[in-house]
Write a protein that holds these residues in place. Structure first.
Motif, mmCIF file in Angstrom:
data_model
loop_
_atom_site.group_PDB
_atom_site.id
_atom_site.type_symbol
_atom_site.label_atom_id
_atom_site.label_comp_id
_atom_site.label_asym_id
_atom_site.label_seq_id
_atom_site.Cartn_x
_atom_site.Cartn_y
_atom_site.Cartn_z
ATOM 1 N N ARG A 82 3.033 1.860 -3.557
ATOM 2 C CA ARG A 82 1.692 2.910 -4.069
ATOM 3 C C ARG A 82 1.683 3.688 -4.246
ATOM 4 O O ARG A 82 1.800 4.969 -4.849
ATOM 5 N N GLN A 83 1.455 4.069 -2.677
ATOM 6 C CA GLN A 83 1.696 5.731 -2.295
ATOM 7 C C GLN A 83 3.197 6.659 -2.637
ATOM 8 O O GLN A 83 2.650 7.492 -3.264
ATOM 9 N N ASP A 84 3.903 6.172 -2.436
ATOM 10 C CA ASP A 84 5.454 6.921 -2.817
ATOM 11 C C ASP A 84 5.175 6.385 -4.246
ATOM 12 O O ASP A 84 6.125 7.660 -3.650
ATOM 13 N N SER A 85 5.324 6.250 -4.847
ATOM 14 C CA SER A 85 4.872 6.351 -6.456
ATOM 15 C C SER A 85 4.415 7.460 -6.570
ATOM 16 O O SER A 85 4.375 8.377 -7.355
ATOM 17 N N ARG A 86 3.243 7.816 -5.927
ATOM 18 C CA ARG A 86 2.149 9.352 -6.420
ATOM 19 C C ARG A 86 2.343 10.450 -5.152
ATOM 20 O O ARG A 86 3.176 11.477 -6.316
ATOM 21 N N ASP A 87 3.420 9.656 -3.980
ATOM 22 C CA ASP A 87 3.731 11.369 -3.894
ATOM 23 C C ASP A 87 4.443 10.837 -2.336
ATOM 24 O O ASP A 87 3.839 9.950 -1.014
ATOM 25 N N ASP A 140 1.199 -1.265 -0.057
ATOM 26 C CA ASP A 140 -0.044 0.207 -0.188
ATOM 27 C C ASP A 140 1.101 0.885 -0.286
ATOM 28 O O ASP A 140 0.686 2.916 -0.680
ATOM 29 N N TRP A 141 2.306 1.120 0.553
ATOM 30 C CA TRP A 141 3.061 2.068 0.574
ATOM 31 C C TRP A 141 3.674 2.321 0.021
ATOM 32 O O TRP A 141 3.939 3.850 -0.749
ATOM 33 N N MET A 175 0.236 12.670 1.545
ATOM 34 C CA MET A 175 -1.531 12.005 1.168
ATOM 35 C C MET A 175 -2.156 12.289 2.160
ATOM 36 O O MET A 175 -2.322 12.926 2.962
ATOM 37 N N HIS A 225 -12.720 12.594 -0.987
ATOM 38 C CA HIS A 225 -12.566 13.311 -2.032
ATOM 39 C C HIS A 225 -12.988 14.466 -2.589
ATOM 40 O O HIS A 225 -12.248 15.688 -3.175
ATOM 41 N N TRP A 252 -4.689 16.497 4.514
ATOM 42 C CA TRP A 252 -3.700 15.582 4.176
ATOM 43 C C TRP A 252 -2.763 15.047 5.188
ATOM 44 O O TRP A 252 -2.328 16.013 6.364
ATOM 45 N N ARG A 276 -2.385 20.348 2.987
ATOM 46 C CA ARG A 276 -1.388 20.452 1.408
ATOM 47 C C ARG A 276 -0.795 21.923 1.663
ATOM 48 O O ARG A 276 -1.642 22.376 1.026
#
Length: 295
Positions: free
Chosen positions: A49-54, A46-47, A58, A64, A69, A293
């Motif tokens: 995948r998150q790291d590949s985004r930011d 899970d993390w 997060m 939504h 953040w 954020r």
């Protein structure tokens, strides 16, 4: 080639997740490796995948419109210990969002180990049960846990006054009952189709800081189960681990007000401070758990 399970940061991440699960050592030790290759592996993925985004910030999952953040990089500008701070923070956030599902999976692993379920012996080359390794998401683990915990033999259990005790009139014919014995936990689990009766909670019956409660209808039917630790609500579930209905929540609000129970996520976490220097703590103790954020 070094496997994921030997990677130092993977080991660090699983360590902090296991700490955040808050399971007594005697219960945890027989299932620690199972937790690592199931919940620990999903947590790590899970993390990733998150790291590949930011890898720094997060939003709260599922929010939504105007999400909060969360800083997730461990405050590297504060010096040594950034990796530990990062995974401590990530484990706390992940459990804040997934604690009910994670504990449900742990209860399944506890039960399967205690009863010697056959699937534990069907392992891959690394010695990990294939049933766990085929689960690529927390949702799939929860599905397998629910299936594995399904009661096979529903039988009547006769309880006496030493097994459960009336605590509070909740109104509208409903009552709050405290569960005091292994027999009462088992009967509650049988009726509610969840894991409280499988033995993982038995040793906590003797802990004065832990209490198990059942919300009952006028005819004595359980409709919700509550676990309290140190006056914090750790678990609060309806039948089959479902979310309690709004009507049940209104009833339980009477008990929350009467006993001063609080949300588990709001409890103080002094153990987390061990990874921070005093200078950092002076800032972090006053830092809100979530920030917008930066623009």
């Amino acid at each position: 080639m070094t496997s994921r399970y030997d990677h130092p940061e993977y080991c660090e991440s699983v360590f902090h997740l296991i700490c955040a699960l808050d399971i007594p050592d005697r219960v945890l030790m027989p299932i620690r490796n199972l937790v690592g290759c199931s919940l620990g592996r999903i947590f790590w993925l899970d993390w990733l995948r998150q790291d590949s985004r930011d890898a720094e910030w997060m939003p709260t999952p599922g929010d939504h419109e105007d999400p909060e953040w969360h800083r997730i990089d461990g405050w590297p500008e504060r010096g040594d210990g950034a990796k530990s701070r990062k995974w401590n923070r990530r484990a706390a956030l992940w459990m804040q969002w997934n604690s009910i599902d994670a504990w449900h999976v742990c209860d399944w692993l506890i039960t399967a180990t205690a009863e010697g379920h056959p699937w534990l012996a069907n392992v891959d080359a690394a010695g990990h049960p294939k049933k766990l390794m085929k689960c690529g998401s927390l949702e799939r683990l929860v599905f397998e846990a629910t299936k594995g915990l399904r009661q096979r033999n529903l039988r009547d259990i006769i309880l006496g006054p030493e097994d459960e005790n009336f605590v509070l009139d909740l109104g509208a014919g409903h009552t709050l009952v405290q569960l005091l014995s292994r027999a009462s936990l088992r009967k509650e689990g049988l009726h509610m189709h969840h894991c409280i009766g499988h033995g993982g909670y038995d040793e906590l019956l003797d802990d004065p800081d832990v209490g198990f409660y059942s919300v009952r209808t006028l005819d004595g039917k359980p409709i919700a189960t509550i676990e309290i630790r140190d006056s914090y609500i750790r678990q609060y579930r309806g039948p089959a681990n479902a979310e309690p209905s709004d009507a049940v929540k209104e009833l339980v609000a009477v008990a929350i007000d009467a006993f001063g129970w609080r949300d588990w996520r709001d409890r103080p976490r002094p153990a987390c401070d061990e990874d921070y220097g005093e200078e950092a703590l002076a800032v972090l103790r006053n830092l809100p758990p979530a920030r917008r954020r930066p623009g």
